[in-house]
Write a protein that holds these residues in place. Structure first.
Motif, PDB file in Angstrom:
ATOM      1  N   UNK A   1      13.530   2.605 -11.668  1.00  0.00           N
ATOM      2  CA  UNK A   1      14.055   3.844 -12.204  1.00  0.00           C
ATOM      3  C   UNK A   1      14.495   4.783 -11.093  1.00  0.00           C
ATOM      4  N   UNK A   2      14.760   6.031 -11.472  1.00  0.00           N
ATOM      5  CA  UNK A   2      15.189   7.053 -10.517  1.00  0.00           C
ATOM      6  C   UNK A   2      14.281   8.280 -10.650  1.00  0.00           C
ATOM      7  N   UNK A   3      13.080   8.188 -10.068  1.00  0.00           N
ATOM      8  CA  UNK A   3      12.125   9.277 -10.238  1.00  0.00           C
ATOM      9  C   UNK A   3      12.431  10.519  -9.420  1.00  0.00           C
ATOM     10  N   UNK A   4      13.216  10.388  -8.377  1.00  0.00           N
ATOM     11  CA  UNK A   4      13.526  11.532  -7.530  1.00  0.00           C
ATOM     12  C   UNK A   4      14.440  11.090  -6.402  1.00  0.00           C
ATOM     13  N   UNK A   5      15.174  12.019  -5.842  1.00  0.00           N
ATOM     14  CA  UNK A   5      16.149  11.671  -4.814  1.00  0.00           C
ATOM     15  C   UNK A   5      15.451  11.234  -3.532  1.00  0.00           C
ATOM     16  N   UNK A   6      16.109  10.331  -2.813  1.00  0.00           N
ATOM     17  CA  UNK A   6      15.618   9.843  -1.532  1.00  0.00           C
ATOM     18  C   UNK A   6      16.663  10.124  -0.460  1.00  0.00           C
ATOM     19  N   UNK A   7      16.221  10.607   0.698  1.00  0.00           N
ATOM     20  CA  UNK A   7      17.145  10.769   1.814  1.00  0.00           C
ATOM     21  C   UNK A   7      17.629   9.414   2.299  1.00  0.00           C
ATOM     22  N   UNK A   8      16.740   8.418   2.243  1.00  0.00           N
ATOM     23  CA  UNK A   8      17.103   7.059   2.622  1.00  0.00           C
ATOM     24  C   UNK A   8      16.859   6.153   1.426  1.00  0.00           C
ATOM     25  N   UNK A   9      17.855   5.411   1.010  1.00  0.00           N
ATOM     26  CA  UNK A   9      17.696   4.501  -0.120  1.00  0.00           C
ATOM     27  C   UNK A   9      17.057   3.203   0.365  1.00  0.00           C
ATOM     28  N   UNK A  10      16.163   2.631  -0.468  1.00  0.00           N
ATOM     29  CA  UNK A  10      15.509   1.374  -0.132  1.00  0.00           C
ATOM     30  C   UNK A  10      15.953   0.282  -1.091  1.00  0.00           C
ATOM     31  N   UNK A  11      15.942  -0.934  -0.585  1.00  0.00           N
ATOM     32  CA  UNK A  11      16.219  -2.090  -1.415  1.00  0.00           C
ATOM     33  C   UNK A  11      14.932  -2.579  -2.051  1.00  0.00           C
ATOM     34  N   UNK A  12      15.041  -3.340  -3.129  1.00  0.00           N
ATOM     35  CA  UNK A  12      13.876  -3.917  -3.789  1.00  0.00           C
ATOM     36  C   UNK A  12      13.367  -5.108  -2.992  1.00  0.00           C
ATOM     37  N   UNK A  13      12.046  -5.195  -2.851  1.00  0.00           N
ATOM     38  CA  UNK A  13      11.449  -6.303  -2.097  1.00  0.00           C
ATOM     39  C   UNK A  13      11.366  -7.545  -2.954  1.00  0.00           C
ATOM     40  N   UNK A  14      11.767  -8.698  -2.425  1.00  0.00           N
ATOM     41  CA  UNK A  14      11.550  -9.951  -3.157  1.00  0.00           C
ATOM     42  C   UNK A  14      10.055 -10.187  -3.360  1.00  0.00           C
ATOM     43  N   UNK A  15       9.706 -10.853  -4.453  1.00  0.00           N
ATOM     44  CA  UNK A  15       8.301 -11.128  -4.724  1.00  0.00           C
ATOM     45  C   UNK A  15       7.777 -12.192  -3.768  1.00  0.00           C
ATOM     46  N   UNK A  16       6.511 -12.016  -3.369  1.00  0.00           N
ATOM     47  CA  UNK A  16       5.815 -13.023  -2.574  1.00  0.00           C
ATOM     48  C   UNK A  16       4.333 -12.926  -2.883  1.00  0.00           C
ATOM     49  N   UNK A  17       3.546 -13.968  -2.575  1.00  0.00           N
ATOM     50  CA  UNK A  17       2.146 -14.006  -3.000  1.00  0.00           C
ATOM     51  C   UNK A  17       1.286 -12.929  -2.352  1.00  0.00           C
ATOM     52  N   UNK A  18       0.206 -12.531  -3.081  1.00  0.00           N
ATOM     53  CA  UNK A  18      -0.848 -11.671  -2.553  1.00  0.00           C
ATOM     54  C   UNK A  18      -2.172 -12.232  -3.055  1.00  0.00           C
ATOM     55  N   UNK A  19      -3.227 -12.130  -2.238  1.00  0.00           N
ATOM     56  CA  UNK A  19      -4.499 -12.773  -2.578  1.00  0.00           C
ATOM     57  C   UNK A  19      -5.687 -11.905  -2.159  1.00  0.00           C
ATOM     58  N   UNK A  20      -6.877 -12.563  -2.183  1.00  0.00           N
ATOM     59  CA  UNK A  20      -8.043 -12.068  -1.484  1.00  0.00           C
ATOM     60  C   UNK A  20      -8.843 -10.942  -2.094  1.00  0.00           C
ATOM     61  N   UNK A  21      -9.863 -10.432  -1.313  1.00  0.00           N
ATOM     62  CA  UNK A  21     -10.478  -9.133  -1.554  1.00  0.00           C
ATOM     63  C   UNK A  21     -11.829  -9.161  -2.271  1.00  0.00           C
ATOM     64  N   UNK A  22     -12.584  -8.017  -2.130  1.00  0.00           N
ATOM     65  CA  UNK A  22     -13.878  -7.806  -2.779  1.00  0.00           C
ATOM     66  C   UNK A  22     -13.998  -6.327  -3.110  1.00  0.00           C
ATOM     67  N   UNK A  23     -14.783  -5.995  -4.134  1.00  0.00           N
ATOM     68  CA  UNK A  23     -14.927  -4.587  -4.522  1.00  0.00           C
ATOM     69  C   UNK A  23     -16.398  -4.183  -4.614  1.00  0.00           C
ATOM     70  N   UNK A  24     -16.660  -2.921  -4.238  1.00  0.00           N
ATOM     71  CA  UNK A  24     -17.989  -2.319  -4.254  1.00  0.00           C
ATOM     72  C   UNK A  24     -17.910  -0.994  -5.005  1.00  0.00           C
ATOM     73  N   UNK A  25     -18.816  -0.776  -5.961  1.00  0.00           N
ATOM     74  CA  UNK A  25     -18.961   0.527  -6.613  1.00  0.00           C
ATOM     75  C   UNK A  25     -20.411   0.968  -6.503  1.00  0.00           C
ATOM     76  N   UNK A  26     -20.607   2.236  -6.137  1.00  0.00           N
ATOM     77  CA  UNK A  26     -21.952   2.775  -5.915  1.00  0.00           C
ATOM     78  C   UNK A  26     -21.985   4.223  -6.389  1.00  0.00           C
ATOM     79  N   UNK A  27     -23.069   4.611  -7.060  1.00  0.00           N
ATOM     80  CA  UNK A  27     -23.370   6.022  -7.314  1.00  0.00           C
ATOM     81  C   UNK A  27     -24.810   6.255  -6.880  1.00  0.00           C
ATOM     82  N   UNK A  28     -25.032   7.268  -6.033  1.00  0.00           N
ATOM     83  CA  UNK A  28     -26.384   7.504  -5.513  1.00  0.00           C
ATOM     84  C   UNK A  28     -27.075   8.631  -6.270  1.00  0.00           C
ATOM     85  N   UNK A  29     -28.384   8.863  -6.019  1.00  0.00           N
ATOM     86  CA  UNK A  29     -29.117   9.888  -6.761  1.00  0.00           C
ATOM     87  C   UNK A  29     -28.621  11.309  -6.521  1.00  0.00           C
TER      88      UNK A  29
END
Length: 612
Positions: free
Chosen positions: A403-431
């Protein structure tokens, strides 16, 4: 940082509800000590299957820790019992994950951490950086064409300057309660005494035979016949114990300068096929950052997430915002499965959001946001206009346009799709009411398949990331227009990591901490969990149990064996190209309740929740 009002403080002193995981006797309370606390090694191994294992959900009263491996969760639990903060616990958890879940995250990678300190929200950036010697040709061959993706992954070129330790140190300097040194005791103890190889680690080794080609990793993870070590094998890592001992004494500079940095740089620059340019100057010069978090109104809540270089918050909130602009869905979940009435708009909104992601989002130190503000991508009027593109029939694979959410001083091209992987997540709430959502990665399983051991003769070590393959391999489109997420010296690659904190809009009270691994699918996993947990009347564990559906603009993938055949047929009838496959998220979620917290851990991985 974003200012907030104080949250409801959870009641003190109750006992953990462990369901059917039989953790009785595990939760030892360490004694306070001059160094911070004395670590009590648990008598526990991760669960008995790396497949889908039902989790009970956990209720706690004063605090909760959720991580991807029981040994890591226990380390965080013990730190908080000794008076540590959520940040202290996160450090202990991450160090143990480096040891017991080396395929997913570690000190050789990077992280994003969201912190609510009881009054304000903070965003700490430990994302890897491209070496100063890297440029747009990093992943191009002599003809200027992109090299094979997996060839790039398993090379020195893919290794970015790691940032996890620097980031955790930055957060600890301001919000730690226990001494830095004491927080490494769990990982050092387990690395020295050994831990049992879990089913998930074993299966990851089976699935990554090329890891055996690395001399250090091959000797550590495989037997004399070159076979992956079996489930239950006691694995010791004296090299990592030595490295963490020095980091505990000297801080993150122990990894970023001196002999350990020299070893890491040598491993990258002497790769036998595709060496990288990472230097001692890159290592010493890495600085973690505190960025301004993105906090977005959505229904009755304010959802706070990470800004670029992460695309996670922007993209998942675009999906949810577009769905909010559509007519309300009468039945979103039926008998524990998302309905076609919910799946179709979710998938179409995903196509549109990922089209914007591919055009606009990159490291904000290098890339200008549309209209000068990333929030233009989340403006209600813009998302309502985008939602008008969602029809009764799918727009089809590859048909979504930015879409066109707002003007850009420099226009960018769309990136071709490529794989992404990996990772771990941590959630904590303390007293204290402080909350952490931290997502950490080395990208692929076992990262670049390069293991560093500090340069000594000890067995083991830690894996180096391949995060630079998160950059676009092609720097421009066919017309020469630059791609926002192209390689540039010192730039952080775009990420999908989505550590998320949720608050009530009116009161400002904390509602939830959540996030997931899963490459680009992190965005779908987290968005679906937010929608289910907050608007569909299901608890945290039930939300994590839901089967997944994803698309980044092309084929729709449904979680294998989890949907009725009629769902696949109906989606195809709406114009979606549908396939099934394993979608191995690793969600962790903690939700505030009237009595404290209710936590869930993804049944697709080995995580648990602990607390009092």
């Amino acid at each position: 940082m974003t200012s907030r009002t104080s949250p409801r403080l959870a009641r003190l002193a109750s006992s953990i509800v462990c369901g059917n995981l039989l953790l009785a006797g595990l939760l030892t309370t360490p004694a306070l000590a001059q160094e911070g606390f004395e670590y009590a090694r648990p008598d526990i191994s991760p669960e008995s299957s790396s497949g889908y294992q039902e989790k009970p959900g956990w209720s706690t009263s004063s605090f909760a820790v959720a991580a991807a491996n029981p040994l890591a969760t226990d380390a965080g639990y013990q730190v908080i019992k000794a008076g540590g903060s959520a940040i202290d616990a996160a450090i202990a958890v991450q160090m143990v994950l480096t040891l017991v879940e080396p395929q997913s995250s570690g000190i050789g990678g990077g992280s994003f951490l969201m912190l609510f300190d009881g009054e304000e929200v903070h965003a700490f950036d430990g994302r890897e950086k491209a070496p100063l010697g890297a440029d747009e040709s990093l992943f191009l061959n002599a003809d200027g064409d992109p090299i094979d993706f997996m060839t790039a992954v398993e090379s020195g070129r893919s290794v970015g300057v790691p940032g996890t330790l620097r980031m955790l140190e930055l957060a600890h300097d301001e919000y730690g309660e226990l001494p830095w040194k004491s927080l490494f005791a769990p990982a050092i103890t387990l690395a020295t005494e050994g831990f049992e190889i879990s089913p998930r680690l074993h299966q990851s080794l089976v699935s990554t035979p090329s890891l055996a080609e690395d001399e250090i990793a091959g000797a550590y993870f495989f037997d004399d016949q070159g076979e992956p070590l079996e489930v239950g094998t006691t694995l010791r890592n004296p090299a990592l114990a030595a490295i963490l001992t020095k980091v505990a004494e000297e801080g993150s500079s122990a990894l970023h300068t001196g002999e350990f940095a020299e070893d890491l740089v040598s491993r990258v620059r002497n790769h036998p096929e595709l060496p990288g340019t990472l230097s001692l100057e890159d290592m010493a010069g890495y600085a973690a950052l505190e960025r301004e978090p993105l906090c977005t109104p959505w229904r009755d809540w304010e959802v706070c997430g990470f800004p670029p270089p992460s695309s996670g918050h922007l993209t998942l909130m675009q999906i949810l915002g577009m769905m909010e602009a559509l007519p309300e869905i009468e039945t979103a979940i039926h008998e524990g499965v998302p309905t076609v009435d919910w799946l179709h708009p979710f998938l179409e909104a995903s196509r549109l959001a990922f089209a914007d992601r591919g055009r606009y989002i990159g490291d904000s130190d290098f890339v200008e946001p549309p209209g000068g503000d990333w929030n233009t991508l989340l403006a209600p009027d813009y998302l309502a206009k985008r939602a008008e593109l969602i029809k009764q029939q799918s727009m089809g694979s590859g048909e979504a346009r930015p879409g066109n959410p707002g003007s850009l001083e420099t226009a960018y091209a769309s990136q071709p799709q490529q794989p992404e992987h990996g990772t771990s997540h941590i959630s904590i709430v303390d007293p204290r009411g402080q909350a952490v959502a931290m997502t950490s990665s080395i990208e692929q399983a076992f990262g670049s398949r390069i293991m560093a051991n500090g340069g000594g003769e000890l067995d083991g070590g830690y894996l180096l990331n391949n995060e630079l393959t998160d950059f676009s391999f092609t720097p421009t489109d066919e017309q020469g227009t630059p791609i926002a997420n192209r390689v540039q010296p010192g730039k952080r690659p775009r990420s999908s990591m989505s550590p998320t904190l949720v608050f009530e809009r009116e009161s400002g009270e904390l509602v939830a901490s959540l996030g997931s691994p899963g490459g680009a699918a992190i965005i779908h996993y987290t968005a679906q969990t937010l929608d289910a947990m907050l608007t569909r009347g299901v608890d945290a564990q039930q939300a994590l149990d839901l089967p997944h559906a994803i698309t980044t603009g092309g084929t729709v993938y449904l979680e294998q064996g989890r949907f009725p055949e009629a769902t696949l047929s109906d989606l195809r009838g709406l114009g979606h190209e549908v396939e099934t496959r394993e979608l191995t998220s690793g969600l962790q979620a903690l939700k505030v309740t009237e009595d404290g917290f209710y936590g869930g851990a993804d049944p697709r991985r080995e995580g648990v929740v602990m607390g009092d």
